[in-house]
Design an enzyme around this catalytic site. Structure first.
Site, PDB file in Angstrom:
ATOM      1  CG  HIS A 175     -13.414 -47.468   5.311  1.00  0.00           C
ATOM      2  ND1 HIS A 175     -12.382 -47.190   6.176  1.00  0.00           N
ATOM      3  CD2 HIS A 175     -14.411 -47.954   6.079  1.00  0.00           C
ATOM      4  CE1 HIS A 175     -12.746 -47.484   7.412  1.00  0.00           C
ATOM      5  NE2 HIS A 175     -13.971 -47.961   7.370  1.00  0.00           N
ATOM      6  CE1 TYR A 211      -9.589 -40.395  10.147  1.00  0.00           C
ATOM      7  CE2 TYR A 211     -11.888 -40.626   9.534  1.00  0.00           C
ATOM      8  CZ  TYR A 211     -10.723 -41.162  10.031  1.00  0.00           C
ATOM      9  OH  TYR A 211     -10.693 -42.478  10.399  1.00  0.00           O
ATOM     10  CG  ASP A 267     -15.252 -40.467  11.408  1.00  0.00           C
ATOM     11  OD1 ASP A 267     -15.655 -39.638  12.249  1.00  0.00           O
ATOM     12  OD2 ASP A 267     -14.284 -41.218  11.602  1.00  0.00           O
ATOM     13  CG  HIS A 269     -11.836 -38.082  12.656  1.00  0.00           C
ATOM     14  ND1 HIS A 269     -10.556 -37.818  13.052  1.00  0.00           N
ATOM     15  CD2 HIS A 269     -11.972 -39.426  12.732  1.00  0.00           C
ATOM     16  CE1 HIS A 269      -9.930 -38.938  13.341  1.00  0.00           C
ATOM     17  NE2 HIS A 269     -10.773 -39.932  13.159  1.00  0.00           N
ATOM     18  CD  GLU A 293     -16.988 -43.054  13.320  1.00  0.00           C
ATOM     19  OE1 GLU A 293     -15.964 -43.374  13.978  1.00  0.00           O
ATOM     20  OE2 GLU A 293     -17.231 -43.520  12.190  1.00  0.00           O
ATOM     21  NE  ARG A 340     -17.591 -46.096  14.632  1.00  0.00           N
ATOM     22  CZ  ARG A 340     -16.724 -46.869  14.008  1.00  0.00           C
ATOM     23  NH1 ARG A 340     -16.889 -48.168  13.993  1.00  0.00           N
ATOM     24  NH2 ARG A 340     -15.679 -46.351  13.394  1.00  0.00           N
ATOM     25  CG  HIS A 369     -12.499 -47.672  15.948  1.00  0.00           C
ATOM     26  ND1 HIS A 369     -11.182 -47.507  16.324  1.00  0.00           N
ATOM     27  CD2 HIS A 369     -12.645 -46.942  14.818  1.00  0.00           C
ATOM     28  CE1 HIS A 369     -10.568 -46.698  15.483  1.00  0.00           C
ATOM     29  NE2 HIS A 369     -11.443 -46.351  14.551  1.00  0.00           N
ATOM     30  CG  ASP A 373      -5.389 -48.304  13.440  1.00  0.00           C
ATOM     31  OD1 ASP A 373      -6.585 -48.659  13.449  1.00  0.00           O
ATOM     32  OD2 ASP A 373      -5.021 -47.154  13.716  1.00  0.00           O
TER      33      ASP A 373
END
Length: 465
Positions: A175, A211, A267, A269, A293, A340, A369, A373
């Site tokens: 990332h 995002y 992404d 989002h 994405e 994903r 994904h 988290d």
């Protein structure tokens, strides 16, 4: 004596006599018992073993590196044999804990740990209303833990039970984000120097939330008020048009600076309209993205049919999906290139295996994904599937922070851009419960502890995350 019985007796006796020269114990055995020595495990296979059952299910809430995680520990009737699973739903951790301890636990105590599929199916219909993320995350924690137990009983890494390796490691993507094109470029170069061949790039939209760029709506929502309409924090405001105009310039900059070899991902989002998505995808085609994405939210899956007709850009989708009603049409109609799905969001490794197999038949690759988290247990579970699956695409993430490694002993190793399995039985991870207790889920206002955050348009309209 019947001819068949006579032949059987002679066969057993012959086997026993051959064995006698090697093992004196065979002399003391009846012919039918002596045959058990011809193949290791033969006697056990015939006699069977006492079933190992679920003795207890415990929920561990922990937040190393301020990431709220829900961990499941399945204890068995075999002393010392436990399984670990991930049931993380960061914004609803306490609800998942309740589902586990008040509903699934009493339902599953005493069940045979080997009956993974039946436990999944019966848990799924244990309440009339189903298909929700709370139940599925709770089920996922149990399911992954049971697979961990099964592989530990077999004495082999989990990927071996799933068919064995088809690759030595899972290619990861890094990332890289920043407030400017130059910031992202610098972070992407750092990833490439570490050996990553895939980099997800996110950049702030000037003057607006964004995002994944270190200043998005979720990160700044604590500054919003409780007013019914409209935030008071301007950094929690989003408008799609400036973002859509900016993004092609962003990728033009990166391609000119980073070259053609690195694979770039982005992404969206969910935050743009159908027309904006079509125009954006066309504009991005010259920059050869590995995938784009989430151009649409799950509620607008039908838009993928129109977008597919207009652009050849690779598409990834699925992290918010719960059930087959959402992802099956996209896969079977070949409307996406990468699935994903968040493994705990659909109920664990058992359904993920089925999605994986289905996707292979339709030419869709996996890119499960796996953000921060998702606990290391979730990463290890999907890694086992990725190592044993032909249609693997890419693995999200590339490192585990220090506190996280202290709680989860034996995190998968990341080397030269690949995630590698620990060559240990099961998932290869054990949870240090004493260390986990040092990182309790933070207490505080609801927007901090339990909410994603609210982002709005300039006119005050709430938009999707």
């Amino acid at each position: 004596m019947k001819r068949r019985d006579a032949l059987r007796s002679l066969s057993m006796a012959g086997g026993a006599s051959l064995l006698a020269a090697k093992d004196p114990l065979a002399h003391a055995l009846a012919p039918d018992k002596a045959a058990a020595f011809l193949h290791p495990g033969f006697a056990q296979a015939i006699a069977g073993t006492a079933p190992v059952k679920i003795r207890d299910i415990k929920t561990i809430l922990t937040a190393p590196n301020n990431i709220r995680l829900v961990i499941v520990k399945v204890e068995t009737t075999e002393p010392g044999l436990v399984g670990w699973g991930c049931a993380t739903f960061t914004q609803r951790a306490l609800v998942v804990q309740t589902a586990l301890e008040q509903y699934l636990k009493p339902f599953l105590i005493g069940r045979n740990v080997d009956e993974i599929e039946d436990i999944w199916q019966s848990s799924y219909v244990s309440s009339y209303w189903r298909n929700g993320p709370v139940l599925f995350n709770a089920m996922s924690g149990v399911d992954i833990a049971l697979w961990d137990i099964k592989a530990k009983r077999a004495g082999m890494p989990l990927y071996q039970l799933l068919g064995g390796k088809v690759r030595h490691g899972a290619d990861c993507y890094f990332h890289a984000s920043g407030n400017s094109f130059a910031d992202v470029e610098q972070n992407a170069r750092r990833a490439m120097e570490q050996g990553f061949r895939h980099v997800r790039v996110q950049v702030a939209t000037p003057g607006l939330a964004g995002y994944g760029a270190g200043g998005g709506g979720a990160a700044t929502a604590a500054g919003t008020s409780n007013e019914a309409v409209g935030p008071t924090n301007p950094r929690a405001i989003w408008e799609p048009a400036p973002y859509v105009r900016m993004l092609p310039k962003f990728f033009e900059h990166l391609r000119s600076k980073l070259g053609e070899e690195v694979e770039l991902l982005h992404d969206v989002h969910e935050r743009i309209t159908l027309n904006q998505a079509i125009n954006l995808c066309k504009a991005l085609e010259p920059y050869r993205l590995f995938f784009l994405e989430d151009p649409f939210p799950p509620e607008e899956n039908d838009h993928f049919r129109l977008l597919r007709q207009q652009s050849s850009i690779p598409l990834a989708m699925g992290e918010l999906f719960n059930t087959q009603h959402e992802y099956l049409p996209l896969i079977k109609e070949r409307l996406i290139d990468f699935i994903r799905i968040h493994i705990s969001q659909i109920g664990g490794l058992s359904p993920a295996r089925k999605v994986n197999a289905l996707s292979e038949f339709f030419g869709v690759r996996t890119a499960w994904h796996g953000p921060g988290d998702a606990s290391p247990l979730a990463h290890a579970a999907q890694l086992a599937l990725e190592l044993s699956s032909y249609n693997f695409g890419v693995h999200e993430g590339g490192s585990f922070p220090q506190q996280t490694q202290e709680v989860f002993v034996g995190c998968p190793e990341v080397k030269n851009g690949y995630m590698l399995a620990r060559e240990k039985p099961g998932l290869g991870i054990e949870v240090d419960e004493k260390v986990a207790a040092k990182f309790p889920i933070p207490a505080g206002p609801p927007h901090f502890a339990y909410s994603w955050g609210t982002t709005r348009r300039l006119d005050g309209t709430v938009i999707r995350p």
